[in-house]
Structure formats: structure tokens, C-alpha cells
Design a protein around this motif. Structure first.
Motif, PDB file in Angstrom:
ATOM      1  N   PRO A  56      28.895  -9.780  -3.508  1.00 32.37           N
ATOM      2  CA  PRO A  56      27.806  -9.741  -2.518  1.00 32.37           C
ATOM      3  C   PRO A  56      28.226 -10.306  -1.154  1.00 32.37           C
ATOM      4  CG  PRO A  56      27.016 -10.584  -4.625  1.00 32.37           C
ATOM      5  CD  PRO A  56      28.506 -10.503  -4.734  1.00 32.37           C
ATOM      6  N   ILE A  57      27.701  -9.693  -0.089  1.00 28.80           N
ATOM      7  CA  ILE A  57      28.074 -10.078   1.270  1.00 28.80           C
ATOM      8  C   ILE A  57      27.722 -11.537   1.556  1.00 28.80           C
ATOM      9  CG2 ILE A  57      27.639  -9.651   3.718  1.00 28.80           C
ATOM     10  CD1 ILE A  57      27.262  -6.716   3.050  1.00 28.80           C
ATOM     11  N   ALA A  58      26.515 -11.948   1.163  1.00 32.79           N
ATOM     12  CA  ALA A  58      26.086 -13.321   1.437  1.00 32.79           C
ATOM     13  C   ALA A  58      27.021 -14.327   0.777  1.00 32.79           C
ATOM     14  CB  ALA A  58      24.653 -13.524   0.942  1.00 32.79           C
ATOM     15  N   VAL A  59      27.485 -14.017  -0.416  1.00 37.12           N
ATOM     16  CA  VAL A  59      28.409 -14.902  -1.118  1.00 37.12           C
ATOM     17  C   VAL A  59      29.756 -14.951  -0.395  1.00 37.12           C
ATOM     18  CG1 VAL A  59      29.581 -15.352  -3.310  1.00 37.12           C
ATOM     19  CG2 VAL A  59      27.267 -14.405  -3.300  1.00 37.12           C
ATOM     20  N   LEU A  60      30.193 -13.793   0.114  1.00 37.72           N
ATOM     21  CA  LEU A  60      31.450 -13.735   0.871  1.00 37.72           C
ATOM     22  C   LEU A  60      31.392 -14.631   2.100  1.00 37.72           C
ATOM     23  CD1 LEU A  60      32.347  -9.934   0.789  1.00 37.72           C
ATOM     24  CD2 LEU A  60      33.505 -11.794  -0.376  1.00 37.72           C
ATOM     25  N   VAL A  61      30.289 -14.560   2.808  1.00 36.77           N
ATOM     26  CA  VAL A  61      30.134 -15.382   4.012  1.00 36.77           C
ATOM     27  C   VAL A  61      30.182 -16.862   3.649  1.00 36.77           C
ATOM     28  CG1 VAL A  61      28.546 -16.035   5.870  1.00 36.77           C
ATOM     29  CG2 VAL A  61      28.853 -13.621   5.282  1.00 36.77           C
ATOM     30  N   LEU A  62      29.473 -17.232   2.602  1.00 34.86           N
ATOM     31  CA  LEU A  62      29.447 -18.630   2.178  1.00 34.86           C
ATOM     32  C   LEU A  62      30.842 -19.111   1.797  1.00 34.86           C
ATOM     33  CD1 LEU A  62      27.985 -21.233   1.367  1.00 34.86           C
ATOM     34  CD2 LEU A  62      27.567 -20.199  -0.880  1.00 34.86           C
ATOM     35  N   LEU A  63      31.555 -18.339   0.983  1.00 31.40           N
ATOM     36  CA  LEU A  63      32.892 -18.733   0.545  1.00 31.40           C
ATOM     37  C   LEU A  63      33.851 -18.833   1.729  1.00 31.40           C
ATOM     38  CD1 LEU A  63      33.277 -16.599  -2.701  1.00 31.40           C
ATOM     39  CD2 LEU A  63      33.064 -19.085  -2.557  1.00 31.40           C
ATOM     40  N   THR A  64      33.740 -17.887   2.664  1.00 35.15           N
ATOM     41  CA  THR A  64      34.616 -17.907   3.837  1.00 35.15           C
ATOM     42  C   THR A  64      34.370 -19.135   4.690  1.00 35.15           C
ATOM     43  OG1 THR A  64      34.644 -15.480   3.878  1.00 35.15           O
ATOM     44  CG2 THR A  64      35.350 -16.623   5.879  1.00 35.15           C
ATOM     45  N   VAL A  65      33.109 -19.469   4.907  1.00 31.91           N
ATOM     46  CA  VAL A  65      32.768 -20.646   5.712  1.00 31.91           C
ATOM     47  C   VAL A  65      33.281 -21.922   5.037  1.00 31.91           C
ATOM     48  CG1 VAL A  65      30.855 -22.077   6.533  1.00 31.91           C
ATOM     49  CG2 VAL A  65      30.771 -19.597   6.838  1.00 31.91           C
ATOM     50  N   LEU A  66      33.091 -22.024   3.726  1.00 33.21           N
ATOM     51  CA  LEU A  66      33.546 -23.214   3.004  1.00 33.21           C
ATOM     52  C   LEU A  66      35.064 -23.359   3.072  1.00 33.21           C
ATOM     53  CD1 LEU A  66      31.251 -23.060  -0.164  1.00 33.21           C
ATOM     54  CD2 LEU A  66      31.068 -24.644   1.763  1.00 33.21           C
ATOM     55  N   LEU A  67      35.778 -22.246   2.933  1.00 33.79           N
ATOM     56  CA  LEU A  67      37.243 -22.301   2.973  1.00 33.79           C
ATOM     57  C   LEU A  67      37.754 -22.605   4.376  1.00 33.79           C
ATOM     58  CD1 LEU A  67      38.076 -19.384   0.555  1.00 33.79           C
ATOM     59  CD2 LEU A  67      38.763 -21.764   0.278  1.00 33.79           C
ATOM     60  N   LEU A  68      37.133 -22.018   5.393  1.00 34.34           N
ATOM     61  CA  LEU A  68      37.537 -22.326   6.764  1.00 34.34           C
ATOM     62  C   LEU A  68      37.255 -23.789   7.088  1.00 34.34           C
ATOM     63  CD1 LEU A  68      36.390 -19.127   8.728  1.00 34.34           C
ATOM     64  CD2 LEU A  68      38.721 -19.803   8.130  1.00 34.34           C
ATOM     65  N   ALA A  69      36.165 -24.320   6.512  1.00 36.85           N
ATOM     66  CA  ALA A  69      35.842 -25.737   6.732  1.00 36.85           C
ATOM     67  C   ALA A  69      36.912 -26.649   6.153  1.00 36.85           C
ATOM     68  CB  ALA A  69      34.485 -26.056   6.107  1.00 36.85           C
ATOM     69  N   VAL A  70      37.661 -26.151   5.168  1.00 38.12           N
ATOM     70  CA  VAL A  70      38.768 -26.916   4.586  1.00 38.12           C
ATOM     71  C   VAL A  70      40.066 -26.668   5.344  1.00 38.12           C
ATOM     72  CG1 VAL A  70      40.233 -27.186   2.544  1.00 38.12           C
ATOM     73  CG2 VAL A  70      37.756 -27.002   2.289  1.00 38.12           C
ATOM     74  N   THR A  71      40.399 -25.393   5.573  1.00 35.46           N
ATOM     75  CA  THR A  71      41.727 -25.054   6.085  1.00 35.46           C
ATOM     76  C   THR A  71      41.903 -25.340   7.574  1.00 35.46           C
ATOM     77  OG1 THR A  71      40.998 -22.742   6.399  1.00 35.46           O
ATOM     78  CG2 THR A  71      42.095 -23.286   4.332  1.00 35.46           C
ATOM     79  N   ILE A  72      40.866 -25.153   8.377  1.00 30.95           N
ATOM     80  CA  ILE A  72      41.020 -25.388   9.818  1.00 30.95           C
ATOM     81  C   ILE A  72      41.314 -26.863  10.115  1.00 30.95           C
ATOM     82  CG2 ILE A  72      39.819 -25.377  12.038  1.00 30.95           C
ATOM     83  CD1 ILE A  72      38.582 -22.729  11.305  1.00 30.95           C
ATOM     84  N   PRO A  73      40.528 -27.812   9.589  1.00 27.17           N
ATOM     85  CA  PRO A  73      40.903 -29.217   9.809  1.00 27.17           C
ATOM     86  C   PRO A  73      42.238 -29.582   9.149  1.00 27.17           C
ATOM     87  CG  PRO A  73      38.624 -29.038   9.069  1.00 27.17           C
ATOM     88  CD  PRO A  73      39.247 -27.697   8.877  1.00 27.17           C
ATOM     89  N   ALA A  74      42.528 -28.965   7.985  1.00 28.70           N
ATOM     90  CA  ALA A  74      43.773 -29.281   7.273  1.00 28.70           C
ATOM     91  C   ALA A  74      44.997 -28.930   8.100  1.00 28.70           C
ATOM     92  CB  ALA A  74      43.819 -28.542   5.935  1.00 28.70           C
ATOM     93  N   SER A  75      44.890 -27.898   8.949  1.00 27.72           N
ATOM     94  CA  SER A  75      46.040 -27.498   9.761  1.00 27.72           C
ATOM     95  C   SER A  75      46.466 -28.609  10.712  1.00 27.72           C
ATOM     96  CB  SER A  75      45.704 -26.229  10.553  1.00 27.72           C
ATOM     97  OG  SER A  75      44.704 -26.473  11.528  1.00 27.72           O
ATOM     98  N   LYS A  76      45.527 -29.445  11.143  1.00 28.61           N
ATOM     99  CA  LYS A  76      45.863 -30.577  12.018  1.00 28.61           C
ATOM    100  C   LYS A  76      46.202 -31.825  11.210  1.00 28.61           C
ATOM    101  CE  LYS A  76      43.813 -29.811  16.565  1.00 28.61           C
ATOM    102  NZ  LYS A  76      42.945 -30.358  17.620  1.00 28.61           N
TER     103      LYS A  76
ATOM    104  N   ALA B 216      29.966  -2.959   4.566  1.00 33.01           N
ATOM    105  CA  ALA B 216      29.770  -4.390   4.828  1.00 33.01           C
ATOM    106  C   ALA B 216      30.130  -4.758   6.258  1.00 33.01           C
ATOM    107  CB  ALA B 216      30.606  -5.209   3.848  1.00 33.01           C
ATOM    108  N   LEU B 217      31.098  -4.045   6.846  1.00 30.40           N
ATOM    109  CA  LEU B 217      31.536  -4.361   8.207  1.00 30.40           C
ATOM    110  C   LEU B 217      30.455  -4.099   9.241  1.00 30.40           C
ATOM    111  CD1 LEU B 217      35.204  -3.023   8.452  1.00 30.40           C
ATOM    112  CD2 LEU B 217      34.428  -5.374   8.167  1.00 30.40           C
ATOM    113  N   TRP B 218      29.621  -3.085   9.007  1.00 29.44           N
ATOM    114  CA  TRP B 218      28.678  -2.660  10.047  1.00 29.44           C
ATOM    115  C   TRP B 218      27.320  -3.320   9.924  1.00 29.44           C
ATOM    116  CZ3 TRP B 218      31.535  -1.064  13.568  1.00 29.44           C
ATOM    117  CH2 TRP B 218      32.663  -0.300  13.300  1.00 29.44           C
ATOM    118  N   HIS B 219      27.199  -4.285   9.043  1.00 29.08           N
ATOM    119  CA  HIS B 219      25.961  -5.053   8.960  1.00 29.08           C
ATOM    120  C   HIS B 219      25.873  -5.957  10.197  1.00 29.08           C
ATOM    121  CE1 HIS B 219      23.062  -8.054   7.592  1.00 29.08           C
ATOM    122  NE2 HIS B 219      22.695  -7.191   6.663  1.00 29.08           N
ATOM    123  N   PRO B 220      24.745  -5.962  10.920  1.00 28.75           N
ATOM    124  CA  PRO B 220      24.631  -6.785  12.144  1.00 28.75           C
ATOM    125  C   PRO B 220      24.973  -8.257  11.910  1.00 28.75           C
ATOM    126  CG  PRO B 220      22.766  -5.308  11.965  1.00 28.75           C
ATOM    127  CD  PRO B 220      23.519  -5.179  10.680  1.00 28.75           C
TER     128      PRO B 220
END
Length: 349
Positions: A79-99, A309-313
Motif C-alpha cells: 500500500p502507498i500509505a505504508v510505503l510513505v511511512l516506511l520511507t520517512v522512518l528510514l530517511l529519519a535514520v539514514t540522513i542523520p546517520a550520514s553525519k 502510484a507515481l501520479w497520485h497528488p
């Protein structure tokens, strides 16, 4: 047949972008994309904040990687909503981890590490997926297969890392050894295939004084290897082999990370075998063990679902948000500064 056309078209698009970057970005003028005034100094000048091509190209790479994750995962019915949630959670880990990881390993504040971010992502992603499954999945009756989602993430990372090497060419970081310090055989191989950076503000200049030198084009080689690996992984995934796609992309990217560091001249810590190389090998071992507990499930893939999924606003706004956050994170230069002055063009009054 549609799968083949998609993969071939994707390869042509990435190939054109990489060729442009290889020819253009090592030049001096492709480091700063803009500067804006912060505070007024004496004599009519302003202290400026530099915005870099490194940040813009990194944001492009991040966003493209996320788009590929969404297309593939949605194609597998997640599901798209689940994808967004998982992506946000992972970016919240990996972006700070890079520094954070770069600061621990290299003892420097103003630097980033993709290798460290990847290791953090590989370690935490399965647990984040399982946490979402046992909480929201139980409440809303869905289940995200760990191996399938990990394959999507690995393919997206591989493409993002490939395009991210363009950012390194622009900033002059992650550079290879100078040919003058290589053995005769290595020098012969790269005599007509090397990269030369220009500009005193590029990292290759102020960190190693190697501007103007012929260097092993390690960023270019990495970009090509990862692009090919991403295309192979995409083809495998779309044919229903999610686990194989995960192993292929992870093995290629992490083994090459170990090998490539022997040809690099930038600082990677005090060890001869760096912490980043250790992390890469650990990520491979961790994933292989993981697949033993979460075997590759059978999955029916439909590219039409992924394209829809790409063309959803909401998804378009989400991708824009990913780009903006990525650019703000990596695009504001902390190792360069500028002085800006303004004047009136009297002839045009």
C-alpha cells in the motif's frame, strides 16, 4: 516485453545523465549553484551562504532512489500509505546517520558518509518493517514482506548511489589516487581514462592538493557499476525474484565499496582497512542471515500499479518534500564561504 522496455529505457536515461556529469562536473564552475546574502559586512559587502551542486545532485539522487522504491514496492502490491511511512522512518535514520557516523569515523564535523548511512539503513530497515507490521499492520490488516521491501530499498539505494557519484564529482570528494603514485600497470590502464578536477574550493584541492592532477576516476567507475547493478536488480525484481535482486544489488555495491577504497586517496579514517569497508562486509553478512529468517516469498509484480502510484497528488508532494529536505541537509556548504557585493548598472537606468 514491457518489463524489458522499462529497464532499457531506464538504462538509457541514467546513461545520458552520467555521461553529461562525467564530462561537466569536475570543472570549477560546477561546485556552487547559488549564493545568497546573510549579513552585511564592511565596504558594501555581504557574507554569503553557498548552495552547492553537491546538494542539488544529492537531492536528485535521493529522490530518484525513493521514486524507484515506490514504483517497485507498489508494483508488488504494498500500500502507498505504508510505503510513505516506511520511507520517512528510514530517511529519519539514514540522513542523520550520514553525519553522525562520518563524525565518529573521520573525526570531522562538516562531512557526510553514504557508506555509514547505508549500514545504518541495512541494520534498522528489517526491524522498522516488522514494527510497522505488528502495529499498524495488525490494526489495518496488511503485511509487508521483509525480503520484498528490503529488495526495493536495496535497488533504490543502488540507483541513488550511482547518481550520487555525480555530486562527488561536483564537490571533488571521494576521489581516486593520483596516477603519479600508482604502479606502472595501473597507470597504464588509467592513462587515457582519468579525471582532473579544477578549482581551489573543491575538496580534492584543499584536503589533498590534487587539483589539476590525473586521478583514478573512482566516482565514474562506481556510478557505472552501480547503475548496471540497479538495472539487473530491477529486472530480477520485476520477474518475481525479490530475494535474488536484494542479494545481487547488496553484494555488488558493498563488495565494490570494499575494493574501491583501495584505489581512493581521500581520508577514510586511520585504519588501512577502514571502518567503512568493515561496515560493507557486515551489511552483506547481516542480510544473508536475515534472508534465512525471512525467506523470499512468491510475489506477483505489476508495473501498472507502480506507475499509478507515481501520479497520485499526495505522492508528488511527498517526492517534492524528500527533495527539499535532502537539499537543505546536504546543499548548504559549511566548508566554503562567500562575499557578495551589489551595484547599480547605470547604463540600464
Amino acid at each position: 516485453m514491457g518489463t524489458i522496455f522499462f529497464v532499457v529505457g531506464l538504462g538509457l536515461l541514467i546513461g545520458l545523465v552520467l555521461i553529461w556529469g562525467f564530462k561537466t562536473l569536475p570543472k570549477e564552475k560546477w561546485q556552487m549553484v547559488a549564493a545568497f546574502p546573510l549579513e552585511k559586512l564592511e565596504q558594501g559587502q555581504w557574507r554569503g551562504m553557498n548552495l552547492t551542486w553537491y546538494g542539488l545532485l544529492s537531492a536528485n539522487a535521493y529522490t530518484f532512489g525513493v521514486i524507484m522504491v515506490v514504483v517497485l514496492a507498489a508494483s508488488a502490491g504494498i500500500p502507498i500509505a505504508v510505503l510513505v511511512l516506511l520511507t520517512v522512518l528510514l530517511l529519519a535514520v539514514t540522513i542523520p546517520a550520514s553525519k553522525i557516523i562520518a563524525r565518529i569515523v573521520e573525526k570531522k564535523k562538516a562531512t557526510l558518509t553514504i557508506g555509514g548511512a547505508v549500514f545504518a539503513g541495512v541494520v534498522t530497515a528489517p526491524w522498522i518493517i516488522m514494527l510497522v507490521n505488528v502495529t499498524l499492520g495488525t490494526a489495518f490488516n496488511f503485511h509487508v514482506p521483509v525480503a520484498v521491501m528490503m529488495a526495493c530499498l536495496s535497488i533504490g539505494y543502488t540507483f541513488g548511489e550511482s547518481l550520487g557519484r555525480l555530486a562527488c564529482l561536483s564537490f571533488g570528494c571521494c576521489y581516486g589516487k593520483p596516477l603519479s603514485q600508482c604502479t606502472g600497470h595501473t597507470r597504464k590502464v588509467f592513462k587515457h581514462f582519468n579525471v582532473v578536477f579544477t578549482g581551489d574550493t573543491k575538496k580534492v584541492a584543499y584536503a589533498s592538493e590534487l587539483a589539476g592532477e590525473e586521478l583514478i576516476p573512482i566516482q565514474i567507475i562506481t556510478a557505472v557499476i552501480y547503475a548496471i547493478s540497479g538495472l539487473v536488480g530491477t529486472l530480477l525484481f520485476l520477474q518475481g525474484f525479490a530475494g535474488t535482486a536484494l542479494v545481487e544489488t547488496l553484494m555488488v555495491t558493498q563488495i565494490w565499496r570494499v575494493v574501491s577504497e583501495f584505489f581512493r586517496a581521500d581520508f577514510r579514517g586511520q585504519r588501512k582497512f577502514s571502518m567503512y569497508q568493515i561496515m560493507a562486509l557486515a551489511a552483506i553478512a547481516y542480510t544473508i542471515v536475515l534472508l534465512a529468517f525471512f525467506p523470499d516469498p512468491e510475489v506477483v509484480v505489476s508495473l501498472n500499479k507502480g506507475f499509478k502510484a507515481l501520479w497520485h497528488p499526495g505522492m508528488i508532494l511527498f517526492f517534492q518534500g524528500v527533495w527539499i529536505v535532502s537539499f537543505l541537509h546536504s546543499g548548504r556548504s559549511t566548508v566554503t564561504a562567500s562575499k557578495i557585493s551589489f551595484h547599480v548598472v547605470k547604463e540600464n537606468i
